[in-house]
Each structure stands twice: as C-alpha cells, then as structure tokens.
Design a protein around this motif. Structure first.
Motif, PDB file in Angstrom:
ATOM      1  N   UNK A 290       0.842  -1.210   0.000  1.00 49.71           N
ATOM      2  CA  UNK A 290       0.000   0.000   0.000  1.00 49.71           C
ATOM      3  C   UNK A 290       0.871   1.251   0.000  1.00 49.71           C
ATOM      4  N   UNK A 291       2.025   1.175   0.715  1.00 43.49           N
ATOM      5  CA  UNK A 291       2.930   2.333   0.689  1.00 43.49           C
ATOM      6  C   UNK A 291       3.521   2.506  -0.707  1.00 43.49           C
ATOM      7  N   UNK A 292       3.765   1.379  -1.405  1.00 46.32           N
ATOM      8  CA  UNK A 292       4.256   1.468  -2.775  1.00 46.32           C
ATOM      9  C   UNK A 292       3.270   2.216  -3.656  1.00 46.32           C
ATOM     10  N   UNK A 293       1.973   1.905  -3.483  1.00 46.21           N
ATOM     11  CA  UNK A 293       0.950   2.625  -4.260  1.00 46.21           C
ATOM     12  C   UNK A 293       0.911   4.093  -3.881  1.00 46.21           C
ATOM     13  N   UNK A 294       1.070   4.377  -2.568  1.00 47.72           N
ATOM     14  CA  UNK A 294       1.075   5.775  -2.119  1.00 47.72           C
ATOM     15  C   UNK A 294       2.234   6.521  -2.770  1.00 47.72           C
ATOM     16  N   UNK A 295       3.399   5.841  -2.870  1.00 45.64           N
ATOM     17  CA  UNK A 295       4.544   6.497  -3.498  1.00 45.64           C
ATOM     18  C   UNK A 295       4.255   6.854  -4.954  1.00 45.64           C
ATOM     19  N   UNK A 296       3.625   5.913  -5.675  1.00 46.43           N
ATOM     20  CA  UNK A 296       3.268   6.196  -7.069  1.00 46.43           C
ATOM     21  C   UNK A 296       2.308   7.378  -7.119  1.00 46.43           C
ATOM     22  N   UNK A 297       1.362   7.378  -6.180  1.00 48.71           N
ATOM     23  CA  UNK A 297       0.392   8.469  -6.136  1.00 48.71           C
ATOM     24  C   UNK A 297       1.091   9.804  -5.868  1.00 48.71           C
ATOM     25  N   UNK A 298       2.068   9.778  -4.948  1.00 48.88           N
ATOM     26  CA  UNK A 298       2.811  11.011  -4.637  1.00 48.88           C
ATOM     27  C   UNK A 298       3.512  11.522  -5.888  1.00 48.88           C
ATOM     28  N   UNK A 299       4.138  10.589  -6.614  1.00 49.40           N
ATOM     29  CA  UNK A 299       4.851  10.990  -7.829  1.00 49.40           C
ATOM     30  C   UNK A 299       3.905  11.657  -8.809  1.00 49.40           C
ATOM     31  N   UNK A 300       2.770  11.016  -9.075  1.00 54.96           N
ATOM     32  CA  UNK A 300       1.868  11.592 -10.070  1.00 54.96           C
ATOM     33  C   UNK A 300       1.183  12.858  -9.558  1.00 54.96           C
ATOM     34  N   UNK A 301       1.055  12.993  -8.237  1.00 49.97           N
ATOM     35  CA  UNK A 301       0.531  14.250  -7.706  1.00 49.97           C
ATOM     36  C   UNK A 301       1.493  15.387  -7.986  1.00 49.97           C
ATOM     37  N   UNK A 302       2.783  15.122  -7.784  1.00 52.29           N
ATOM     38  CA  UNK A 302       3.778  16.168  -8.065  1.00 52.29           C
ATOM     39  C   UNK A 302       3.746  16.530  -9.542  1.00 52.29           C
ATOM     40  N   UNK A 303       3.637  15.491 -10.393  1.00 56.61           N
ATOM     41  CA  UNK A 303       3.532  15.761 -11.834  1.00 56.61           C
ATOM     42  C   UNK A 303       2.304  16.616 -12.115  1.00 56.61           C
TER      43      UNK A 303
END
Lengths: 353, 176
Positions: A290-303
C-alpha cells in the motif's frame, strides 16, 4: 531468460502507458477548464458530470473524422511525422522512476545507468516529428513552423543539458533512481529545509540547484512548445504552425504528443529536483504494497502540480517575439546555466561531504 | 515625418522580468480562485437557468392571438396587421359568420391566421395597429422547430400561446 523480469516489465509498461495516456486526456480537459476559469469562463461542463467525459467525446471525434491526406504533400513523411512526434515523448518515460517498489519490483521500466543521457537523446528526437511535418506538408506556414521549431529546440536543448550538470556533479551518477535515493537521504534538491536543515553545505548547494531548477523548467517549456515559447504553432502568425495541413487522428497525435511531452517533462523535473516519489514521512514500498501505491500516487501528484503550473503559465504570458526567444536562450539561459556549473563546482570543492 | 516613441527607462527589477511574470501569475491565479469558489458572476447556464422571471414588462416575444370572455377569437380579420407587417410574416384568410350566428354582428373572423416565425422580427407593429386588441406580443422567445413548416404558427398555436383576455377591452375608450 528471466521470465519474471520480462513479465513484470511488460505489466509495468502497459500500466504506465495506460496511466500516462489517461493523465494526458485529462490534462487536455484540465487545460480547457483551467484556462476557462482563469479567463472568467466556465469551460466544457456539459458532457457528463462537470464535463468529465469531454476527453472521451474529443477522442471519439478525432477517431471518427475523415483521415484526409492533401494531394500536395510528400506522403511517406507526412504519415511518418505524427508518429515521430508522439513516440519519443512516451519512450522517455521508460527511465523515469515513478514509484519506489511494489511487491519487491522496482517501479521503473528501465533502470539504466545513462538515465538522463537517454532522456536527452530521445527527447531531442521529438524535433524530427515537427520538422518533418513542416517540410512534408509542402506549404509555407507549416514550413515556417518547422524551421522555427528546429532552431528553438536546438537552442534550448543546450541550456537544458547544462542546467542538469550541477545535479550530477553533486550525485556523481546519471542513473535516475540514484538521483531519487540521494534526495531521500539528503532532502530534495531545491528544498534544503527538508531533512537536516542545519547543514550549511545543503543551503549553499540549494542556490545552484534553484537556478538549475528555474532554467531547466523554462527550457522544458521551450522544448514542449508551450506558451510563452509556442512559436512553432503560433496561431496568429502561422495559421496552425507545423500541423496546419493535418487533420483527424494525425493532428490528434501531434496534439496529444505535446501533452505527453509535457507530462514527461514534468516527470523529469520531479525526479531531478523535487524528490521523485519521495515525500517526507511516507515510507517506501518495502514497508508494504500500500505504501508502494502511495509512493506512485505522490509521484503523479507532483507531476499534476507541475502540469497545473504549465497550464497556469500558458494562460498568463503572451508569446515571445522570435528574436527575444533566441536572445533569451543564447544570451541568458546559456550563460546562466554555464556559470551555475562553476558555482556548483566551487561549492562542492570547498565543502566536501 | 517619423515619430520617435520614447522607451521608458526600466529599473533592474523590471528588467529582471521574473517579478513581472510572478505578479502576472498572481493576477491569473486570483481569477482562477474566484471562479473556482463561485465568487465571479459569469454566464448563465441557459437551459437550466432562465431569465423568464426577470423579463422586462415591455419585452416583445412571440405574437399571439387572444380570445375574449365568450370564447370568441377576438380577431375580426381586418387584415391591418397583415398589411403593416414589415417582413410580411402574417397571412390571414378571412371568413364570414353565418347569418344566424351569435356573433353575426362581428361579420368576419380569421379562417386561417399564420405567422411565419422565421420572418417575424418581433417589432410589435401588429399589436400596435390592431383595432380590436386581438394580437399581443407575449414573452415567449425560444421559438424552435425542425423544419420551416414547424416554424409557421397557425391559428391554433397562436391561440394556445395567447390564451384568454378577460374583461371588456375597448381600445378607444381610454382615448375618448
């Protein structure tokens, strides 16, 4: 043959492509809504709730239109150009780490050791799509657009390349995953207050990093032909620019290629300067999927934040005149980026880690 | 003669260009924020919101025929409106009341009364010229149709828009 590696890579490619194409469609929608709100209008709000199905309607329109090829064009290159505009933009995403790891699989398609060189090599191929489109259309406005685009992109690639050198002077590696892991350890490149903020070296290094960040971001604007550098497709001067003679999905590929290039550019800015998928206080994917998914989400949020800035700038600034564009590129950014390398080198020499 | 336009002298802050960009971006984000939170009044969402209850008293919409209290079509087919109509949108075919009819005294009535709403310019001259106060401009403005024939209002349609005008209206009484 490592079947596990092949399968996971294929899954990652398909998933990333799906996500990026989805983001691209909604970037077009966001562009229209945000531009409308900035100009005190409402924008497309009829198709579905808040007009959220507008991208689907747009795509259907692109696909259903007659695919018309004018008689006076060079057919082979005319058909080749839209593909060349779209493919490099997507290919660049292969080396960008868009997440930490999911079930132990690193979230980057190709973790190659020449990371950023690959980005520049492929991204600069994007100019061919535009130049060939302008040339093969056999018409004066596309031709002018193509000429402008080639000189603009070549000029700004210089400052683009020079602007990232301080980052790699500091890290000593070109691998993009290393850039991210460095920023996790030492705080983001442009945010010295993250992590151990008492370190003087970090604050000093933030100066060249900030300059790099600004120059790199502006060069990305020029590379993606966004306002205020959209001279290749200046509507008021060149009708439609390099894609004047294109219609239906071939025009769609140019149009969407520009947005994919925007997403790619934002992803690279995020990776190099804004900490990639890292956010203070959020653990990486080794702590659970779930943290891995959160990290992906963080990346795309920054984008997404950067994409908003792209759109915001577009609807604020007028277009540069051609000589101003060239002056800015060659007289200011080139020199600033060059001096910046020396600043970074001096700081690194006098304050070794 | 050539005119030399003097260039303003820019100070370093203006020449740096970035502060100006940032202040411009501040302006646009202010507009964005105000729109997002609905603080800016913008375009009416037409089919959902309408102006109907704010229509001015003198608004000239679609022309319509009216009936009187007894249910008779007030028009006496004098054809003055047909005559005055600038775009010639009105077509009247008059008919005569039979001798024993209750309204035989009125003599004439419109057998057909067509107004071509494609031609109508909503000038209101028909209303003004009518000696019997039989034709009125209502507040209907969304006149639509799929064909040209749909856009011609016949007598039934006109009476449907117009409805009944109650009370004795003798136009010239006020002028006596």
């Amino acid at each position: 043959m490592d079947y596990f590696y092949l399968t996971t890579s294929l899954v990652k490619i398909v998933a990333l492509l799906a996500v990026v194409l989805g983001i691209m469609n909604y970037t077009v929608y966001a562009e229209r809504r945000i531009s409308a709100l900035i100009q005190d209008r409402l924008g497309p709000n009829r198709v579905g709730p808040f007009g959220l199905f507008q991208p689907i309607a747009d795509a259907a329109k692109f696909l259903l239109k007659e695919d018309f090829t004018p008689g006076h064009v060079n057919k082979f290159y005319y058909w080749l150009a839209p593909c060349l505009a779209m493919i490099p933009a997507i290919t660049t995403l292969a080396v960008v780490p868009f997440g930490s790891s999911l079930f132990g699989v690193p979230m980057v398609i190709a973790d190659i050791n020449v990371g950023v060189l690959f980005v520049f090599a492929i991204a600069s191929l994007g100019v061919y799509g535009i130049v060939i489109a302008g040339w093969s259309s056999n018409s004066k406005y596309p031709f002018l657009g193509g000429v402008r685009s080639s000189s603009q992109m070549i000029s700004y690639e210089l400052s683009l390349g020079l602007a990232v050198i301080p980052v790699f002077l500091l890290i000593g590696q070109l691998r993009l995953t290393e850039v991210v892991s460095y920023q996790i350890e030492h705080g983001w490149m442009i945010a010295p207050f993250v992590g151990d903020w008492t370190n003087l070296r970090k604050w000093l290094l933030a100066i060249p990093m900030l300059i790099s960040f600004v120059v790199f971001t502006i060069a990305i604007f020029a590379e993606t032909n966004r306002l205020p550098f959209d001279l290749p497709e200046a509507e008021t001067e060149l009708v439609g620019g390099y894609h004047t003679e294109y219609g239906s999905m071939k025009f769609g590929l140019f149009f969407l290629g520009e947005y994919v290039a925007m997403i790619t550019g934002s992803a690279i800015i995020v990776t190099l300067f804004l900490g990639g998928w890292h956010f203070p206080g959020i653990p990486d994917g080794s702590q659970g999927w779930s943290w891995g998914l959160v990290n992906i989400f963080v990346f795309f949020s920054k984008v997404a934040v950067l994409l908003f800035v792209f759109i915001w700038v577009r609807w604020t600034l007028p277009r540069f005149r051609y000589d101003q564009l060239m002056r800015l590129g060659w007289v200011f950014f080139f020199e600033i980026a060059l001096v910046n390398i020396f600043i970074a080198a001096i700081i690194l020499a006098y304050f070794p880690a | 003669m050539a005119i030399t336009v003097s260039r303003p002298k820019l100070n370093w802050r203006e020449r740096a260009y970035l502060p100006a960009i940032l202040s411009g971006m501040a302006i646009t984000i202010k507009h964005f924020r105000n729109m997002l939170f609905g603080r800016t009044k913008v375009t009416m969402q037409y089919p959902e919101e309408k102006w109907d209850n704010q229509m001015p008293e003198h608004y000239r919409g679609a022309p319509a025929l009216v009936r009187d209290d007894t249910g008779r079509v007030r028009c006496v087919a004098c054809q003055l409106c047909e005559f005055i109509c600038p775009p010639r949108a009105i077509k009247i075919i008059p008919g005569e009341f039979a001798a024993g009819d209750r309204f035989a005294k009125v003599e004439k009535f419109p057998q057909e009364f067509d107004i071509d709403m494609i031609r109508c310019i909503y000038c209101g001259l028909c209303e003004e010229v009518c000696p019997e106060q039989a034709i009125y401009l209502r507040k209907d403005y969304a006149i639509t149709g799929f064909t040209r024939a749909d856009m011609v209002h016949n007598k039934e349609k006109l009476l449907e828009i117009g409805g009944v005008m109650h009370g004795v209206v003798l136009k010239w009484n006020e002028k006596k």
